[in-house]
Design a protein around this motif. Structure first.
Motif, PDB file in Angstrom:
ATOM      1  N   LEU A   1      -5.453   6.364  11.516  1.00  0.00           N
ATOM      2  CA  LEU A   1      -4.525   5.185  11.695  1.00  0.00           C
ATOM      3  C   LEU A   1      -5.419   3.872  10.781  1.00  0.00           C
ATOM      4  O   LEU A   1      -4.431   3.136  10.714  1.00  0.00           O
TER       5      LEU A   1
ATOM      6  N   CYS B   1      -0.190   3.808   6.146  1.00  0.00           N
ATOM      7  CA  CYS B   1      -1.067   4.728   6.956  1.00  0.00           C
ATOM      8  C   CYS B   1      -1.202   5.940   6.245  1.00  0.00           C
ATOM      9  O   CYS B   1      -0.101   6.313   5.419  1.00  0.00           O
TER      10      CYS B   1
ATOM     11  N   VAL C   1       6.411   0.914  17.433  1.00  0.00           N
ATOM     12  CA  VAL C   1       6.017   1.967  18.052  1.00  0.00           C
ATOM     13  C   VAL C   1       6.112   2.025  19.645  1.00  0.00           C
ATOM     14  O   VAL C   1       6.628   2.901  20.277  1.00  0.00           O
TER      15      VAL C   1
ATOM     16  N   SER D   1      -1.378  12.269  13.972  1.00  0.00           N
ATOM     17  CA  SER D   1      -2.603  11.125  13.377  1.00  0.00           C
ATOM     18  C   SER D   1      -3.201  10.584  15.068  1.00  0.00           C
ATOM     19  O   SER D   1      -4.156  10.153  14.934  1.00  0.00           O
ATOM     20  N   TRP D   2      -2.237  10.535  15.787  1.00  0.00           N
ATOM     21  CA  TRP D   2      -2.843  10.009  17.011  1.00  0.00           C
ATOM     22  C   TRP D   2      -3.664  11.054  17.817  1.00  0.00           C
ATOM     23  O   TRP D   2      -4.644  10.336  18.649  1.00  0.00           O
ATOM     24  N   THR D   3      -3.839  12.159  17.289  1.00  0.00           N
ATOM     25  CA  THR D   3      -5.095  12.880  18.050  1.00  0.00           C
ATOM     26  C   THR D   3      -6.348  12.872  17.050  1.00  0.00           C
ATOM     27  O   THR D   3      -7.503  13.099  17.662  1.00  0.00           O
TER      28      THR D   3
ATOM     29  N   PRO E   1      -7.462   9.314  16.063  1.00  0.00           N
ATOM     30  CA  PRO E   1      -7.203   7.900  15.734  1.00  0.00           C
ATOM     31  C   PRO E   1      -7.839   7.287  14.541  1.00  0.00           C
ATOM     32  O   PRO E   1      -7.064   6.085  14.062  1.00  0.00           O
TER      33      PRO E   1
ATOM     34  N   TYR F   1       2.734  11.435  14.954  1.00  0.00           N
ATOM     35  CA  TYR F   1       2.377  11.878  16.300  1.00  0.00           C
ATOM     36  C   TYR F   1       0.846  12.699  15.970  1.00  0.00           C
ATOM     37  O   TYR F   1       0.131  12.509  17.064  1.00  0.00           O
TER      38      TYR F   1
END
Length: 160
Positions: free
Chosen positions: A135, A146, A41, A128-130, A132, A126
């Motif tokens: 994850l 994931c 990543v 899922s980054w909002t 965390p 992307y």
């Protein structure tokens, strides 16, 4: 009948990756996948950032600066096509994944991932980054997937 690809020699059952524990995979197929994914990543974000900047700069020059007023953020568009085209291509991985010895397969049959599924996987990743904590699902999943892997129906395995 499912037709296996030549690179799929390590998946032996017709259902391929049917259960947790992944009976169709060799013993080391999931070893070190989390660490390798983090490195992949990081590498892919650098590559996508460079591509997005180069595209932004080219559009800036071609439009004599007028594109600054109407140009949307390019990173999401570049990431969408970057992931979709590279993962659905012959290498079955983004350049970062390839350098880290990983590949992406469909969960059910272990086949090549189609473009739209690979691009959807990137969008979910992307997103899922909002949030965390999403994850962290890979820490409790037996197959190290994931939540965005589960939702898009793919699995990341080591290239063997």
């Amino acid at each position: 009948m499912l037709r296996e690809l030549p690179a799929m020699a390590h998946i032996t059952t017709p259902r391929g990756l049917a259960s947790a524990g992944r009976a169709g995979l060799p013993a080391g197929a999931l070893d070190g996948v989390r660490r390798r994914r983090i490195a992949a990543v990081a590498l892919d974000i650098v590559v996508v950032s460079i591509l997005a900047f180069a595209l932004w700069l080219a559009l800036l020059v071609l439009t004599f600066g007028l594109s600054l007023a109407i140009l949307p953020p390019l990173f999401p568009f570049v990431a969408f096509f970057y992931n979709g085209l590279t993962v659905s291509g012959p290498s079955l991985a983004t350049p970062g994944m390839r350098l880290c010895g990983l590949e992406l397969r469909t969960d059910g049959a272990g086949a090549r991932v189609p473009f739209i599924v690979a691009a959807l996987h990137a969008v979910l990743f992307y997103f899922s980054w909002t949030v965390p904590p999403i994850l962290l699902v890979s820490l409790i999943a037996r197959d190290k997937r994931c939540l965005h892997d589960m939702l898009s129906g793919v699995i990341v395995v080591r290239r063997l």
